[in-house]
Design an enzyme around this catalytic site. Structure first.
Site, PDB file in Angstrom:
ATOM      1  CG  HIS A 287      -0.594   3.578   5.100  1.00 29.85           C
ATOM      2  ND1 HIS A 287      -1.550   3.145   6.004  1.00 29.85           N
ATOM      3  CD2 HIS A 287      -0.388   2.556   4.234  1.00 29.85           C
ATOM      4  CE1 HIS A 287      -1.908   1.909   5.689  1.00 29.85           C
ATOM      5  NE2 HIS A 287      -1.215   1.529   4.626  1.00 29.85           N
TER       6      HIS A 287
ATOM      7  CB  SER B 197      -0.935   0.014   1.213  1.00 27.19           C
ATOM      8  OG  SER B 197      -0.202  -0.064   2.424  1.00 27.19           O
TER       9      SER B 197
ATOM     10  CG  ASP C 232      -2.060   5.319   8.748  1.00 26.18           C
ATOM     11  OD1 ASP C 232      -0.818   5.222   8.736  1.00 26.18           O
ATOM     12  OD2 ASP C 232      -2.787   4.733   7.926  1.00 26.18           O
TER      13      ASP C 232
END
Length: 274
Positions: free
Chosen positions: A212, A16, A209
């Site tokens: 990320h 991600s 967060d």
């Protein structure tokens, strides 16, 4: 006859943190690369959120051309950026044992640089990127909001980052010993923690967060990639590369096809240049 105009590729492969790297709001590191390489190289994002090095073993062969197969474009650079999910704590299905993670990284590199690999590509330069630190407090809150238990640990993720760094340095040294293996590594963990411990930044500035990348974290990845390109692969520094196509002011107003035909048949940078 007009030749096919191709742009060589800068392929970004990861989880991600790579998938989200086109996020312009947080100055995504891929969006910064795309801006730097406009009309020079195509930045191809192949990030897969939630994936680990285990899935990567099956995905990368699908993204690479077969050796000795003619293609219009070449993968000049490849980033490999896994580890953040591999470091999940058991019993998470994302957890990859540390030794297995190391083996997977080696296998991914060898898919590109081993002469026996069906996807052997000696001209492709690999940039291995270590996972960033985990900011446990914010990430625990994120897990709670998702109805999950805390699934990452700062020390555990550090161990995965250290393995990634060790593998990258080993392969980089092989090239220095004459082997055809162009590998560099970005010590994401070390760079960020040095700035945190030196009081220049906080983890919250690097990680939005707890996991990320925030804007400052994206800047680190982009700046480190550019540092490698400007020092080791200077011909591929975008500031030194010619753009595809002449400047519009240089085109023949009445017969632009003449200038553009030349452009289509002449690559901006020889593939052998490093």
């Amino acid at each position: 006859m007009v030749a096919h105009t191709s742009f060589d590729n800068f392929l970004l492969f990861g989880d991600s943190i790579t998938q989200f790297s086109f996020d312009v709001i947080d100055r995504g590191w891929a969006s910064q690369l795309a801006n730097a390489y406009q009309r020079r190289l195509d930045i191809i994002n192949r990030g897969f959120s939630g994936y680990t090095s285990e899935q990567a073993l099956h995905l990368l062969p699908q993204l690479l051309p077969l050796a000795n197969t003619p293609t219009h474009s070449k993968i000049q650079f490849l980033t490999i950026f896994f580890g953040a999910n591999d470091a999940c704590l058991p019993p998470s299905s994302q957890h990859t044992p540390l030794k297995r993670y190391e083996e997977n990284l080696r296998a991914l590199i060898d898919m590109v640089h081993s002469p026996t690999s069906p996807t052997y590509s000696p001209h492709t330069r690999i940039i291995l990127i270590c996972p960033p630190p985990v900011n446990e407090g914010p990430w625990e809150k994120e897990c709670q909001q998702r109805g999950m238990s805390m699934n990452r640990d700062w020390e555990v993720t550090k161990a995965y980052a250290e393995v990634c760094l060790s593998v990258g340095r080993e392969y980089s040294e092989r090239n220095g010993q004459g082997e055809e293996c162009q590998v560099d590594v970005i010590d994401t963990w070390g760079i960020m923690m040095e700035k945190v411990e030196g009081g220049e930044r906080t983890l919250s500035e690097f990680l939005k967060d707890g996991l990320h990348l925030a804007a400052a974290g994206n800047d680190v990845i982009f700046e480190e990639i550019m540092k490698i390109l400007r020092t080791k692969y200077r011909a591929w520094d975008p500031a030194k590369m010619l753009m595809h196509g002449p400047w519009w002011r240089h085109l023949d107003v009445d017969h632009p096809e003449t200038d553009l035909l030349i452009c289509a048949n002449k690559p901006p940078v020889p593939a052998s240049t490093v």
